[in-house]
Design a protein around this motif. Structure first.
Motif, mmCIF file in Angstrom:
data_model
loop_
_atom_site.group_PDB
_atom_site.id
_atom_site.type_symbol
_atom_site.label_atom_id
_atom_site.label_comp_id
_atom_site.label_asym_id
_atom_site.label_seq_id
_atom_site.Cartn_x
_atom_site.Cartn_y
_atom_site.Cartn_z
ATOM 1 N N UNK A 49 0.513 -1.189 0.276
ATOM 2 C CA UNK A 49 -0.401 -0.395 0.292
ATOM 3 C C UNK A 49 0.676 1.206 -0.084
ATOM 4 N N UNK A 50 2.016 1.302 0.108
ATOM 5 C CA UNK A 50 3.209 2.424 -0.149
ATOM 6 C C UNK A 50 2.729 3.084 1.363
ATOM 7 N N UNK A 51 2.136 2.250 2.803
ATOM 8 C CA UNK A 51 2.001 3.353 4.029
ATOM 9 C C UNK A 51 3.144 3.826 4.512
ATOM 10 N N UNK A 52 3.877 5.044 4.744
ATOM 11 C CA UNK A 52 4.591 5.652 5.086
ATOM 12 C C UNK A 52 4.593 6.628 6.416
ATOM 13 N N UNK A 53 5.187 7.108 7.220
ATOM 14 C CA UNK A 53 4.715 7.602 8.109
ATOM 15 C C UNK A 53 5.195 9.002 8.909
ATOM 16 N N UNK A 54 5.915 9.393 9.366
ATOM 17 C CA UNK A 54 6.572 10.026 10.540
ATOM 18 C C UNK A 54 5.960 10.818 11.684
ATOM 19 N N UNK A 55 7.109 11.354 12.317
ATOM 20 C CA UNK A 55 6.021 11.978 13.383
ATOM 21 C C UNK A 55 6.370 13.583 13.739
ATOM 22 N N UNK A 56 5.953 14.615 13.513
ATOM 23 C CA UNK A 56 6.172 15.639 13.697
ATOM 24 C C UNK A 56 6.103 16.224 15.008
ATOM 25 N N UNK A 57 7.112 16.181 16.262
ATOM 26 C CA UNK A 57 7.003 17.220 16.948
ATOM 27 C C UNK A 57 7.266 18.403 17.327
ATOM 28 N N UNK A 58 6.331 19.310 18.200
ATOM 29 C CA UNK A 58 7.063 21.035 18.460
ATOM 30 C C UNK A 58 6.526 20.888 20.149
ATOM 31 N N UNK A 59 6.749 22.366 20.197
ATOM 32 C CA UNK A 59 6.054 22.763 21.549
ATOM 33 C C UNK A 59 4.869 22.530 21.944
ATOM 34 N N UNK A 60 4.062 22.661 20.694
ATOM 35 C CA UNK A 60 2.603 22.603 20.903
ATOM 36 C C UNK A 60 1.623 21.700 20.736
ATOM 37 N N UNK A 61 2.382 20.356 19.860
ATOM 38 C CA UNK A 61 1.543 19.686 19.419
ATOM 39 C C UNK A 61 2.360 18.656 18.991
#
Length: 219
Positions: A49-61
């Protein structure tokens, strides 16, 4: 030719127990996000399915970006998991052209294979995580292969992605995020790299390459 791909932006609910579990264990995050694609799609569903993901964190969310080659189904996520927006990436792919300057972001798991002595030539050396200048060189090389000439690159070391503690063979992937600007040298290679992901650890939140054009004024 129109490239079919979709991107979900999930603003995570920090009070969700499912979210808290998934942020601790990447294998659990992977299982949750595979709900976004149909069941029974093949023996290698993430790849198929070509599923990829990335978690982007910052100070708010904390925001999850999830990409797939087929339409996504956010209603299958756990109740209260987060706020989801889904869009087609077809316009982004259509805009890719040689010599276009773009901003990029990617989280990767740079590694090299241990070299073994000649008497062990039929065996495979262990995988060694790369850090510092070696990791930077790895990313520069992989970016070039993906059709990008880097102008700038800022590395941010992230918390390693790990499987559950009670796994028989627990796994950890060292993660590094790279942000910067680049010029597109090969749109076809770049399209393939965005769709396929770059490097190892794709089930652990690595490999998803995000692109955005740089306005002439910003250059």
């Amino acid at each position: 030719m129109t490239v079919a791909a979709y991107l979900a932006r999930i603003r995570l609910n920090p009070y969700s127990k499912d979210v808290q579990r998934d942020l601790r264990y990447a294998t659990e995050m992977h299982k949750t996000l595979m709900r976004l694609v149909p069941d029974n799609v093949g023996d290698t569903p993430r790849q198929d399915t070509g599923l990829l993901y990335r978690l982007d964190d910052n100070e708010h969310e904390s925001v999850l970006l999830v990409q797939a080659a087929i339409p996504l189904t956010p209603h299958r996520l756990p109740s209260g998991y987060g706020t989801v927006d889904v869009k087609s990436l077809a316009p982004m792919f259509a805009a890719l052209r040689k010599d276009l300057t773009v901003r990029y972001r990617i989280t990767v798991s740079p590694v090299k294979r241990e070299r073994l002595p000649l008497e062990q030539k039929n065996q495979r050396g262990k995988v060694i995580p790369l850090t510092g200048a070696q990791a930077d060189q790895w990313w520069t090389r992989r970016a070039s292969e993906a059709g990008l000439h880097l102008h700038s690159s800022t590395a941010t070391s992230l918390r390693p992605a790990s499987s559950r503690r009670n796994d028989t063979h627990p796994i950890k992937h060292q993660l590094i995020r790279y942000d910067g600007t680049a010029t597109i040298t090969d749109p076809q290679a770049l399209t393939a790299a965005v769709l396929d992901g770059i490097g190892r650890g794709k089930s652990y939140g690595a490999g998803l390459l995000s692109l955005a054009p740089v306005s002439p004024r910003a250059e």
